[in-house]
Design a protein around this motif. Sequence first.
Motif, short mmCIF file in Angstrom:
data_model
loop_
_atom_site.label_atom_id
_atom_site.label_comp_id
_atom_site.label_asym_id
_atom_site.label_seq_id
_atom_site.Cartn_x
_atom_site.Cartn_y
_atom_site.Cartn_z
N SER A 64 0.92 -1.20 0.01
CA SER A 64 -0.01 -0.09 0.03
C SER A 64 0.91 1.28 0.20
CB SER A 64 -0.81 0.07 1.36
OG SER A 64 -0.05 0.12 2.37
N TYR A 65 0.33 2.37 -0.51
CA TYR A 65 1.10 3.47 -0.48
C TYR A 65 0.24 4.81 0.03
CZ TYR A 65 3.81 7.20 -2.63
OH TYR A 65 4.76 8.62 -2.93
N LYS A 66 -0.46 5.27 -0.60
CA LYS A 66 -1.45 6.19 -0.01
C LYS A 66 -2.88 5.69 0.09
CE LYS A 66 0.80 10.10 -2.48
NZ LYS A 66 0.75 11.09 -3.51
N PRO A 67 -3.60 6.26 0.83
CA PRO A 67 -4.81 5.48 1.22
C PRO A 67 -5.59 5.04 0.10
CG PRO A 67 -4.67 7.75 2.54
CD PRO A 67 -3.44 7.76 1.74
N PHE A 68 -6.30 3.98 0.10
CA PHE A 68 -7.26 3.42 -0.64
C PHE A 68 -8.66 3.39 -0.30
CE2 PHE A 68 -7.35 -0.67 -3.74
CZ PHE A 68 -8.65 -0.38 -4.09
N TYR A 69 -9.56 4.36 -0.89
CA TYR A 69 -10.68 4.78 -0.41
C TYR A 69 -11.82 4.74 -1.55
CZ TYR A 69 -9.32 9.77 -1.37
OH TYR A 69 -8.98 10.71 -1.71
N VAL A 70 -13.12 4.62 -1.14
CA VAL A 70 -14.15 5.04 -1.90
C VAL A 70 -15.02 5.86 -1.21
CG1 VAL A 70 -16.19 4.06 -3.40
CG2 VAL A 70 -14.15 2.71 -3.15
N LEU A 71 -15.58 7.03 -1.75
CA LEU A 71 -16.39 7.90 -1.16
C LEU A 71 -17.42 7.83 -2.00
CD1 LEU A 71 -14.06 11.07 -0.19
CD2 LEU A 71 -14.37 8.90 1.09
N PRO A 72 -18.79 7.17 -1.57
CA PRO A 72 -19.92 7.24 -2.40
C PRO A 72 -20.70 8.58 -2.59
CG PRO A 72 -19.89 5.40 -1.05
CD PRO A 72 -18.79 6.30 -0.36
N ALA A 73 -20.54 9.68 -1.43
CA ALA A 73 -20.88 10.67 -1.69
C ALA A 73 -20.01 11.84 -1.27
CB ALA A 73 -22.22 11.02 -0.73
N GLN A 74 -19.50 12.54 -2.19
CA GLN A 74 -18.64 13.83 -1.99
C GLN A 74 -19.29 15.12 -2.52
OE1 GLN A 74 -14.00 14.72 -2.36
NE2 GLN A 74 -14.99 15.24 -4.13
N TRP A 75 -19.62 15.79 -1.70
CA TRP A 75 -20.56 17.08 -1.94
C TRP A 75 -19.49 18.56 -2.01
CZ3 TRP A 75 -20.63 21.64 0.94
CH2 TRP A 75 -21.49 22.52 0.58
N THR A 76 -19.60 19.29 -3.06
CA THR A 76 -18.63 20.42 -3.32
C THR A 76 -19.63 21.72 -3.12
OG1 THR A 76 -17.12 21.82 -4.51
CG2 THR A 76 -18.62 20.28 -5.53
N ASN A 77 -19.44 22.93 -2.48
CA ASN A 77 -19.94 23.84 -2.45
C ASN A 77 -19.81 24.93 -3.69
OD1 ASN A 77 -17.36 24.79 -2.25
ND2 ASN A 77 -17.87 26.62 -0.82
N ARG A 78 -18.89 24.40 -4.57
CA ARG A 78 -18.63 25.31 -5.74
C ARG A 78 -18.03 24.32 -6.81
NH1 ARG A 78 -14.16 28.89 -6.78
NH2 ARG A 78 -14.77 30.45 -8.27
N ILE A 79 -19.01 23.80 -7.83
CA ILE A 79 -18.41 22.86 -8.64
C ILE A 79 -18.04 23.55 -9.70
CG2 ILE A 79 -20.87 22.68 -9.88
CD1 ILE A 79 -18.57 19.59 -9.18
N ASN A 80 -17.05 23.13 -10.36
CA ASN A 80 -16.38 23.70 -11.68
C ASN A 80 -16.86 23.49 -12.89
OD1 ASN A 80 -14.44 25.29 -12.92
ND2 ASN A 80 -12.51 24.01 -12.54
N GLU A 81 -17.88 24.39 -13.10
CA GLU A 81 -18.41 24.20 -14.48
C GLU A 81 -17.84 24.83 -15.58
OE1 GLU A 81 -22.45 25.74 -13.23
OE2 GLU A 81 -23.28 23.80 -12.84
N MET A 82 -17.04 25.44 -15.34
CA MET A 82 -16.10 26.20 -16.36
C MET A 82 -14.72 26.30 -16.24
SD MET A 82 -18.39 27.64 -18.93
CE MET A 82 -17.83 29.10 -19.42
N PRO A 83 -14.06 25.13 -16.38
CA PRO A 83 -12.64 24.96 -16.04
C PRO A 83 -11.84 25.72 -17.00
CG PRO A 83 -13.48 22.67 -17.28
CD PRO A 83 -14.66 23.65 -17.00
#
Length: 300
Positions: free
Chosen positions: A55-74
């Motif tokens: 193993s190296y860095k954490p191995f995870y699954v987040l079924p729900a991640q919420w953001t207050n400001r989604i990047n709709e115009m990269p």
Amino acid sequence: MRFLKYFVFIYLLTCSYALYAQGLFRKKDSIVTKSLSESWELDKKDKNGTFRLNSYKPFYVLPAQWTNRINEMPQSIGSEPAFDEPADLHSTEVKFQISFKTKLIQSFLFGKGDIWVGYTQTANWQVYNKQLSRPFRELNYEPELIINYPLDFNFLGFQAKMAGFAFNHQSNGRADPISRSWNRIIFHFAMEHNNFQIYLKPWIRLDRSADDDDNPEIEDYVGRAEATVIYRKNGHSLNLLLRNSLSFKDNHGSLQFNYMYPIRNNLRGHLQVFSGYGENLIDYNHYQTTVGIGISFVEW
């Protein structure tokens, strides 16, 4: 209701896989390790030879991640927006990370140094976004070649355990105008004391011509160094990751907090909170705060 249905389905699926994985990794030779010596095979008693997957860095699954400001115009610094109109993205998505390393050469430097190769991949998946056919919003690939040397001396009340550097490449594998990539030499120094571990990692971005830069000024947003502080006790783990541009003018960076708590054997619940720039490469100059919840299989 439809969002809830997909969330429950994915959460149950990841939990089912995690329980299956527990059957694979609950033996004595589990890849989950705790001390720096166990994780990086620093002491003679912990040496395991080459080409053994770790193993190296954490191995995870987040079924729900919420953001207050989604990047709709990269948009890269100094460039036009990648799209003519904002993308119809959902503020809640799935995030997961896989990470592993293996040793290529053992005891090559004064009988102690090692060379490792590591790989980390993170994904932001718009799985609840039926309108856009549930696309992967961003995939980041991060291979690196790591030269590591064990240490053993007291430093500020901690035991210094290792130092070295890595040749690191990170990219999202996309075509222009949303291609993002950079190359770095990352130096590292790690120490521990009782339940604490600290990693310090400054880096230098390798030269790149202005005409061929997917993400100009990325060092001024993602940063030029990071520090990771880890505290573990009774199966619980608190991880704080700080990145900073090290600039007095227009100082930028980010903070990521991870709390992992025991569920069964090596399976852990995982809470992740992020605030700042560079949650992923497409968002390198985009400020946001995210909160995610899920499960972890292995950690640092």
